[in-house]
Design a protein around this motif. Structure first.
Motif, short mmCIF file in Angstrom:
data_model
loop_
_atom_site.label_atom_id
_atom_site.label_comp_id
_atom_site.label_asym_id
_atom_site.label_seq_id
_atom_site.Cartn_x
_atom_site.Cartn_y
_atom_site.Cartn_z
N LYS A 387 0.85 -1.23 0.00
CA LYS A 387 0.01 0.07 -0.19
C LYS A 387 0.82 1.33 0.05
CE LYS A 387 -3.96 -0.22 2.18
NZ LYS A 387 -5.01 -0.34 3.46
N MET A 388 1.95 1.24 0.76
CA MET A 388 3.15 2.36 0.78
C MET A 388 4.50 1.78 0.73
SD MET A 388 2.17 3.72 4.31
CE MET A 388 0.52 3.31 4.42
N VAL A 389 5.37 2.63 0.24
CA VAL A 389 6.86 2.20 0.45
C VAL A 389 7.64 3.54 1.35
CG1 VAL A 389 8.86 2.21 -0.72
CG2 VAL A 389 7.05 0.83 -1.89
N ILE A 390 8.38 2.73 2.36
CA ILE A 390 9.28 3.81 3.08
C ILE A 390 10.43 3.27 2.81
CG2 ILE A 390 9.42 4.56 5.62
CD1 ILE A 390 6.81 5.20 4.59
N ALA A 408 6.66 6.94 -8.84
CA ALA A 408 6.29 6.76 -10.22
C ALA A 408 5.73 5.68 -10.67
CB ALA A 408 7.71 6.92 -11.15
N ALA A 409 5.71 4.58 -9.65
CA ALA A 409 4.84 3.32 -10.01
C ALA A 409 3.47 3.30 -9.37
CB ALA A 409 5.66 2.19 -9.54
N GLY A 410 3.10 4.51 -8.81
CA GLY A 410 1.55 4.51 -8.35
C GLY A 410 1.71 4.41 -7.06
N ILE A 411 3.04 4.12 -6.19
CA ILE A 411 2.83 3.67 -4.76
C ILE A 411 3.07 4.70 -3.85
CG2 ILE A 411 3.73 1.89 -3.06
CD1 ILE A 411 4.71 0.36 -5.38
N PRO A 412 2.22 5.25 -2.86
CA PRO A 412 2.68 6.37 -2.06
C PRO A 412 3.70 5.92 -1.28
CG PRO A 412 0.28 5.81 -2.17
CD PRO A 412 0.75 4.57 -2.75
N ALA A 413 4.94 7.16 -1.02
CA ALA A 413 5.97 6.87 -0.48
C ALA A 413 6.27 8.30 0.44
CB ALA A 413 7.05 6.58 -1.49
#
Length: 556
Positions: A387-390, A408-413
């Motif tokens: 759902k998200m990347v940290i 850029a891949a559509g993953i919130p970070a």
């Protein structure tokens, strides 16, 4: 799940730098979350910014103050930047420690060295075995890296599943240790991943990473075609590389000798824990002295130019009875970590003066990284579908580039530097606060704060030199004899060609003879005045303003 509770991520070290890793996760009401700690590492000093310091830790003050909320400590692997601070802080944190077998072996030894019961270390098998730590259920997920039994963590929480990658690469044939298992990672992601907290070290490398197994033929050819003695250095913890090097030596008909305590300790730990098998036979350094040079191979510590390691010792002459000569070959099967370039180049030039043939990693034939490159990280994003990347484990530029790749891949970070609290509970990561962070220095046997002035004072003395002036007063507050001075780190003579010590003593004696009684009787005023006189003399004579210590002794 109560609306008042939240899932947080808080890096105390390792976010905004490479090294000194310490990551906190928490679940509960704000300020009352139950916590777990992932890794507790160190970074290393240098003579320019931290002279005389032994190790550098993350500032753990916030976690120590909240140790009553800490459920457990999890160590992903045995590199010093992930495990090196554990024994130094365990007495303040006093939480159960969980890790894999090889890492546990290293951790237990560190605990014993500091007089701590190694029974505090709990060894776990990999996923699906898991342990409950308060509101968290945690399992170790095998990954490939440059040390055996590295693991990501699968952290199940009331707000969903987290995957903390630790240091990792995508390697299906790591030589020693467990290969990356994409199917297992896919299965873990199938139930949904709330957040992927991911290694960012090699985000700027635009080509896919290479397997450890690709090095074997290149190293074998180099060893087989080299004349004279062959010496190689790599990270002692890279047991797979050490094995590849040793096998190349054996195949070339060379006797293999391991040199350096860290190298011997790591290989021994790998053998004892069963992660290293079929290691070629080795000889002692005493036996190596009797082996013809063309039939001898040394594998040594010190790939980063560490002054006391075997590589640096060999560059200065004999080490344990062995020395390099013209037409010998020295291989750096390693990458120079930024900041260590000068130390390594000093050694390379020393070898060059001896006529030694030095081979480094510039051709990419003899070293591969233990971290995933950008295409590999993007593949993991796609595999896990979080759902998200940290982004974590990296300098700020790395964290930022990694966050941009995820977005850029559509993953919130979100980019979280040390001390930033990130709320992972919702659909997007959100900054939820900050805590004070910094660095703590191990100076001898004592921990000192980076802002305590210890290192700052040491640097000032190194830059400016030091003068100690001694003055004795009798019972009537009259100077008893002349002042005497001692200097350290300063030129003995200056512009006038006279002795600097004698000039300081003469000028301070004249000052004492002409000043009034109120100043002579007031230690603080006298101290300030004599400092000014000493510095004025030094500036006029040698152009330096030294650190000054005034010692006033009174017989009254």
């Amino acid at each position: 799940m109560s609306g008042q509770e939240r899932l947080i991520y808080l890096p105390l070290g390792g976010a905004g730098e490479v090294g000194m890793n310490a990551y906190v996760y928490g679940w509960g009401a704000p300020g009352k979350e139950r916590l777990i700690l992932v890794d507790l590492g160190v970074t290393f000093p240098d003579m320019d910014s931290t002279p005389g310091i032994d190790l550098i830790f993350p500032d753990m003050s916030w976690l120590v103050q909240n140790a009553h909320r800490l459920e457990a400590i999890f160590i992903t692997h045995g590199h010093e930047d992930h495990i090196g601070g554990l024994a130094h802080f365990w007495n303040e944190l006093r939480a159960p420690v969980y890790c894999r077998r090889f890492t546990g072996h290293l951790a237990a030894r560190k605990m014993e060295e500091r007089g701590i019961d190694p029974g505090q270390i709990d060894v776990m098998e990999p996923f699906p075995e898991a342990v409950e730590a308060g509101p968290f259920t945690v399992a170790f997920l095998p990954v490939s890296h440059s040390i055996p039994e590295s693991s990501a963590l699968v952290i199940d929480t009331p707000a969903g599943r987290l995957v903390h990658t630790g240091d990792f690469k995508l390697d299906g044939a790591p030589v020693v240790g467990e290969p990356f298992n994409a199917e297992l990672w896919h299965d873990i992601a199938s139930s949904g991943v709330q957040a992927l907290i991911c290694d960012s070290t090699n985000i700027h490398a635009e080509t896919p990473g290479r397997s450890e197994a690709t090095l074997g033929s290149n190293i074998r050819e180099l060893v087989a075609t080299s004349s004279g003695m062959f010496v190689a250095t790599t990270f002692a913890s890279n047991v797979a590389r050490v094995k590849t090097l040793a096998e190349a030596g054996r195949d070339a008909g060379r006797s293999v000798c391991l040199m350096g305590r860290a190298m011997l300790r790591m290989v021994q730990a790998a053998v004892e824990t069963g992660v290293l098998t079929d290691f070629p036979p080795v000889i002692s350094h005493e036996e190596a002295e009797d082996v013809p040079r063309e039939h001898l191979m040394l594998i040594v510590t010190g790939s980063q130019g560490e002054r006391r390691a075997a590589t640096a010792q060999l560059s200065r002459g004999k080490y344990l009875g062995l020395e390099l000569k013209a037409d010998d070959t020295f291989l750096f099967s390693s990458k120079t970590i930024p900041g260590n370039e000068r130390s390594v180049l000093r050694i390379v030039n020393a070898f060059s003066e001896m006529g030694v043939n030095v081979v480094d990693d510039s051709s990419s034939l003899y070293h591969v990284s233990g971290h995933a490159n950008r295409p590999d990280l993007e593949a993991v994003h796609q595999l896990m579908k979080p759902k998200m990347v940290i982004p974590m484990h990296g300098e700020h530029r790395m964290l930022r580039r990694h966050a941009e790749a995820a977005e850029a891949a559509g993953i919130p970070a979100a980019v979280a530097s040390n001390g930033t609290i990130i709320d992972l509970t919702g659909d997007r990561p959100a900054v939820a606060g900050h805590v004070e962070t910094g660095r703590v220095y191990l100076d001898g046997t004592q921990k000192v704060g980076a802002l305590d002035g210890v290192v700052r004072g040491r640097i000032r003395m190194a830059l400016n030199g030091h003068v100690m002036l001694n003055v004795i007063f009798d019972e009537e507050d009259e100077p008893l004899g002349e002042p005497w001075a001692e200097i350290m780190g300063l030129a003995e003579t200056g512009a006038s060609r006279s002795s600097l010590v004698e000039l300081i003593e003469a000028e301070t004696a004249q000052y004492l003879a002409r000043t009034d009684e109120k100043v002579l009787q007031d230690d603080d005023k006298l101290d300030a005045a004599l400092r000014r006189v000493v510095r004025q003399v030094a500036v006029e004579e040698i152009g330096k303003k030294p650190e000054v210590t005034i010692v006033v002794s009174r017989l009254a």
